[in-house]
Motif scaffolding. Structure first.
Motif, PDB file in Angstrom:
ATOM      1  N   ASN A  82       0.831  -1.209   0.000  1.00 28.16           N
ATOM      2  CA  ASN A  82       0.000   0.000   0.000  1.00 28.16           C
ATOM      3  C   ASN A  82       0.864   1.258   0.000  1.00 28.16           C
ATOM      4  OD1 ASN A  82      -2.207  -1.636   0.082  1.00 28.16           O
ATOM      5  ND2 ASN A  82      -2.892  -1.039   2.129  1.00 28.16           N
ATOM      6  N   TYR A  83       1.940   1.250   0.798  1.00 27.15           N
ATOM      7  CA  TYR A  83       2.838   2.403   0.872  1.00 27.15           C
ATOM      8  C   TYR A  83       3.526   2.616  -0.473  1.00 27.15           C
ATOM      9  CZ  TYR A  83       6.684   5.450   2.236  1.00 27.15           C
ATOM     10  OH  TYR A  83       7.581   6.497   2.295  1.00 27.15           O
ATOM     11  N   ASN A  84       4.056   1.557  -1.053  1.00 32.05           N
ATOM     12  CA  ASN A  84       4.783   1.682  -2.307  1.00 32.05           C
ATOM     13  C   ASN A  84       3.884   2.087  -3.461  1.00 32.05           C
ATOM     14  OD1 ASN A  84       7.661   0.966  -1.761  1.00 32.05           O
ATOM     15  ND2 ASN A  84       6.729  -0.890  -0.950  1.00 32.05           N
ATOM     16  N   SER A  85       2.664   1.617  -3.466  1.00 29.30           N
ATOM     17  CA  SER A  85       1.722   2.004  -4.505  1.00 29.30           C
ATOM     18  C   SER A  85       1.388   3.482  -4.411  1.00 29.30           C
ATOM     19  CB  SER A  85       0.447   1.162  -4.396  1.00 29.30           C
ATOM     20  OG  SER A  85      -0.528   1.589  -5.324  1.00 29.30           O
ATOM     21  N   LEU A  86       1.175   3.962  -3.191  1.00 24.77           N
ATOM     22  CA  LEU A  86       0.808   5.361  -2.977  1.00 24.77           C
ATOM     23  C   LEU A  86       1.960   6.305  -3.327  1.00 24.77           C
ATOM     24  CD1 LEU A  86      -1.253   7.441  -1.829  1.00 24.77           C
ATOM     25  CD2 LEU A  86      -0.168   7.090   0.401  1.00 24.77           C
ATOM     26  N   HIS A  87       3.166   5.945  -2.919  1.00 31.30           N
ATOM     27  CA  HIS A  87       4.322   6.837  -3.081  1.00 31.30           C
ATOM     28  C   HIS A  87       5.147   6.526  -4.331  1.00 31.30           C
ATOM     29  CE1 HIS A  87       3.969   8.810   0.878  1.00 31.30           C
ATOM     30  NE2 HIS A  87       3.515   7.639   1.295  1.00 31.30           N
ATOM     31  N   GLN A  88       4.712   5.541  -5.108  1.00 35.48           N
ATOM     32  CA  GLN A  88       5.464   5.141  -6.297  1.00 35.48           C
ATOM     33  C   GLN A  88       6.924   4.875  -5.940  1.00 35.48           C
ATOM     34  OE1 GLN A  88       3.951   4.709  -9.635  1.00 35.48           O
ATOM     35  NE2 GLN A  88       2.406   4.503  -8.027  1.00 35.48           N
ATOM     36  N   SER A  89       7.121   4.100  -4.861  1.00 37.25           N
ATOM     37  CA  SER A  89       8.452   3.806  -4.343  1.00 37.25           C
ATOM     38  C   SER A  89       8.683   2.300  -4.384  1.00 37.25           C
ATOM     39  CB  SER A  89       8.588   4.329  -2.911  1.00 37.25           C
ATOM     40  OG  SER A  89       7.582   3.772  -2.064  1.00 37.25           O
ATOM     41  N   ASN A  90       9.863   1.901  -3.940  1.00 33.23           N
ATOM     42  CA  ASN A  90      10.204   0.476  -3.912  1.00 33.23           C
ATOM     43  C   ASN A  90      10.980   0.193  -2.635  1.00 33.23           C
ATOM     44  OD1 ASN A  90      10.259  -2.148  -4.848  1.00 33.23           O
ATOM     45  ND2 ASN A  90      12.072  -1.855  -6.111  1.00 33.23           N
ATOM     46  N   VAL A  91      10.335   0.481  -1.510  1.00 34.80           N
ATOM     47  CA  VAL A  91      11.012   0.461  -0.223  1.00 34.80           C
ATOM     48  C   VAL A  91      10.371  -0.549   0.724  1.00 34.80           C
ATOM     49  CG1 VAL A  91       9.584   2.338   0.679  1.00 34.80           C
ATOM     50  CG2 VAL A  91      11.822   1.926   1.692  1.00 34.80           C
ATOM     51  N   GLY A  92      11.210  -1.167   1.537  1.00 35.77           N
ATOM     52  CA  GLY A  92      10.741  -2.012   2.633  1.00 35.77           C
ATOM     53  C   GLY A  92      11.201  -1.385   3.939  1.00 35.77           C
ATOM     54  N   CYS A  93      10.802  -1.977   5.053  1.00 36.02           N
ATOM     55  CA  CYS A  93      11.119  -1.394   6.357  1.00 36.02           C
ATOM     56  C   CYS A  93      11.803  -2.402   7.280  1.00 36.02           C
ATOM     57  CB  CYS A  93       9.848  -0.891   7.042  1.00 36.02           C
ATOM     58  SG  CYS A  93       9.055   0.473   6.178  1.00 36.02           S
ATOM     59  N   GLY A 121      11.767  -7.890  -4.300  1.00 34.89           N
ATOM     60  CA  GLY A 121      12.046  -6.876  -5.314  1.00 34.89           C
ATOM     61  C   GLY A 121      12.294  -5.487  -4.791  1.00 34.89           C
ATOM     62  N   ARG A 122      12.411  -5.328  -3.480  1.00 38.67           N
ATOM     63  CA  ARG A 122      12.633  -3.990  -2.923  1.00 38.67           C
ATOM     64  C   ARG A 122      14.091  -3.575  -3.084  1.00 38.67           C
ATOM     65  NH1 ARG A 122       7.718  -2.913  -3.821  1.00 38.67           N
ATOM     66  NH2 ARG A 122       6.198  -3.947  -2.457  1.00 38.67           N
ATOM     67  N   THR A 123      14.299  -2.278  -3.281  1.00 42.84           N
ATOM     68  CA  THR A 123      15.648  -1.765  -3.511  1.00 42.84           C
ATOM     69  C   THR A 123      16.107  -0.786  -2.441  1.00 42.84           C
ATOM     70  OG1 THR A 123      14.743  -0.009  -4.926  1.00 42.84           O
ATOM     71  CG2 THR A 123      15.456  -2.052  -6.010  1.00 42.84           C
ATOM     72  N   GLU A 124      15.280  -0.550  -1.447  1.00 39.60           N
ATOM     73  CA  GLU A 124      15.625   0.373  -0.370  1.00 39.60           C
ATOM     74  C   GLU A 124      14.984  -0.115   0.914  1.00 39.60           C
ATOM     75  OE1 GLU A 124      15.184   5.168   0.740  1.00 39.60           O
ATOM     76  OE2 GLU A 124      14.310   4.356  -1.098  1.00 39.60           O
ATOM     77  N   VAL A 125      15.651   0.163   2.033  1.00 37.43           N
ATOM     78  CA  VAL A 125      15.083  -0.173   3.338  1.00 37.43           C
ATOM     79  C   VAL A 125      15.130   1.066   4.209  1.00 37.43           C
ATOM     80  CG1 VAL A 125      17.322  -1.032   4.192  1.00 37.43           C
ATOM     81  CG2 VAL A 125      15.201  -1.720   5.342  1.00 37.43           C
ATOM     82  N   MET A 126      14.078   1.299   4.990  1.00 34.67           N
ATOM     83  CA  MET A 126      14.058   2.420   5.923  1.00 34.67           C
ATOM     84  C   MET A 126      13.483   1.970   7.257  1.00 34.67           C
ATOM     85  SD  MET A 126      10.978   4.908   4.601  1.00 34.67           S
ATOM     86  CE  MET A 126       9.273   4.352   4.527  1.00 34.67           C
ATOM     87  N   GLY A 127      13.812   2.724   8.288  1.00 37.78           N
ATOM     88  CA  GLY A 127      13.326   2.390   9.615  1.00 37.78           C
ATOM     89  C   GLY A 127      14.075   3.162  10.682  1.00 37.78           C
ATOM     90  N   PRO A 128      13.843   2.871  11.940  1.00 35.94           N
ATOM     91  CA  PRO A 128      12.950   1.823  12.455  1.00 35.94           C
ATOM     92  C   PRO A 128      11.474   2.173  12.261  1.00 35.94           C
ATOM     93  CG  PRO A 128      14.577   2.502  14.118  1.00 35.94           C
ATOM     94  CD  PRO A 128      14.588   3.529  13.039  1.00 35.94           C
ATOM     95  N   ILE A 129      10.749   1.251  11.679  1.00 31.37           N
ATOM     96  CA  ILE A 129       9.317   1.378  11.464  1.00 31.37           C
ATOM     97  C   ILE A 129       8.703   0.008  11.708  1.00 31.37           C
ATOM     98  CG2 ILE A 129       7.505   1.797   9.764  1.00 31.37           C
ATOM     99  CD1 ILE A 129       9.414   3.766   8.376  1.00 31.37           C
ATOM    100  N   ASP A 130       7.790  -0.079  12.646  1.00 35.64           N
ATOM    101  CA  ASP A 130       7.134  -1.344  12.953  1.00 35.64           C
ATOM    102  C   ASP A 130       5.900  -1.498  12.060  1.00 35.64           C
ATOM    103  OD1 ASP A 130       9.067  -1.352  14.879  1.00 35.64           O
ATOM    104  OD2 ASP A 130       7.692  -1.160  16.584  1.00 35.64           O
TER     105      ASP A 130
END
Length: 380
Positions: A82-93, A121-130
């Motif tokens: 849902n986050y990636n669709s909304l922001h047109q991103s390719n990120v995991g947490c 298929g994710r190319t970026e990671v961000m956090g800490p986010i639960d």
């Protein structure tokens, strides 16, 4: 440090070890508040937590052979389509990160989380986010001496160095504000009362705690409109708001939450709760002792007597901003909690670049006393 082995959590026993590892990290931290074990189990339950209806997550434990295969760290990786669709991103947490003060352990944990995200298929990671920013997020980077309020993070100071040494860079900071003296705020905010009604016929009422199902839907409608342009925003699904309502229902008190309406249209809300962490600090994660619900009784008994609170959320739909509605909502909460009940507490969390709300909080006498940071890193 000898060889580090990281494995994915696949059993209830490992999940319980994942939860209880925190007790190894914080035994000498007087500010730490032990989480309720029963709540942590529910949060990580794939069958019942609504995040898993649209997203996925995995838990990992790090062990060291040199320490008798004892657990030395943990991490969660999560993927929110849902986050990636909304922001047109390719990120995991990554989230729920805990580690001994050892870079090798931290690096092994982050690589395991990144590997899991790469398979999706994710190319970026961000956090800490639960899971997502709708839940606990951010690394505490100052204000370690203050206990965390309900639904906020706490961690040792050395986590910042561990994370940054593994190649992560700052993405965004969040602020927490301490509010102890309502006198200045009340005087300023009351002057705004007449201005509100000159702009639009908005009414303010306390949330109806006897009809939380309908009220939570109104709050979700406001939230998903008011926050949609904020960094990190992801809309609450209907299932998530129902889950959150169920979790918060035992904590809510009359007139801690307020709704602004223009006729039948909900246009803003403010949500505050008593800080039950004041009680949880003494329960050590358990609601029962010797088979008796001693902790639960104490929690329910003390709820109305707690003199510390947290304003969790404040939002106004964009077209109704700059009309004094947010100020009036804050005034209602202050009058009913701080003035009448003698409550002091925290307003959090605000984005570092939300200059309007940050200036407003400073103007009414709030003091910025904690900073939380979100990090990111390429894993392509």
């Amino acid at each position: 440090m000898s060889k580090i082995e990281v494995s994915e959590v696949t059993s209830r026993r490992e999940r319980d070890a994942f939860i209880k590892f925190q007790w190894q990290i914080y035994p000498n931290d007087p500010a730490w508040v032990p989480p309720l074990i029963i709540e942590r189990k529910a949060f990580l339950n794939r069958k019942h937590h609504p995040f898993y209806r649209h997203g996925d997550a995995a838990l990992f434990l790090a062990r060291s052979r040199g320490r008798g295969s004892n657990i030395v760290g943990r991490i969660m990786a999560s993927d929110d389509p849902n986050y990636n669709s909304l922001h047109q991103s390719n990120v995991g947490c990554f989230g729920l990160f805990e580690s001994i003060d050892d870079r090798d352990v931290a690096a092994a944990l982050f690589e395991s989380a990144a590997g899991w995200l790469r398979t999706r298929g994710r190319t970026e990671v961000m956090g800490p986010i639960d899971y997502s920013t709708n839940y606990v997020c951010g690394l505490l980077i100052d204000g370690f001496q203050f206990p965390p309020t309900i639904l906020t993070a706490h961690n040792p100071p050395y986590y910042q160095q561990l994370i940054e040494s593994c190649g992560f860079a700052k993405t965004k900071d969040w602020y927490a504000w301490w509010f102890a003296d309502p006198s200045k705020a009340v005087a300023q905010l009351r002057r705004l009362a007449t201005r509100v009604h000159k702009h639009c016929p908005v009414t303010f009422r306390p949330a109806n705690l006897k009809n939380l199902r309908d009220e939570s839907r109104r709050l979700r409608e406001i939230y998903n409109q008011a926050w949609e342009k904020n960094w990190g925003f992801v809309p609450f699904t209907e299932a998530e708001i129902e889950f959150m309502t169920k979790e918060l229902k035992p904590l809510l008190l009359p007139k801690f939450a307020w709704i602004a309406e223009n006729g039948d249209e909900p246009v803003g809300f403010a949500l505050g709760v008593p800080d039950i962490n004041v009680v949880l600090r003494d329960l050590n994660g358990r609601l029962t002792r010797f088979g008796l619900p001693i902790g639960l009784i104490k929690l329910l008994f003390c709820k109305k007597r707690i003199r510390k609170g947290r304003l969790i959320a404040l939002g106004v739909i964009e077209k109704y901003r700059r009309a004094g509605i947010a100020e009036m909502l804050v005034l209602r909460v202050i009058e009913e909690t701080m003035v009448k009940r003698g409550v002091t507490g925290e307003l959090s969390m605000t984005l570092e670049d939300n200059f309007m709300i940050n200036r407003f909080l400073e103007a009414i006498g709030a003091h910025r006393y904690k900073t939380y940071r979100i990090y990111s890193k390429s894993i392509a």
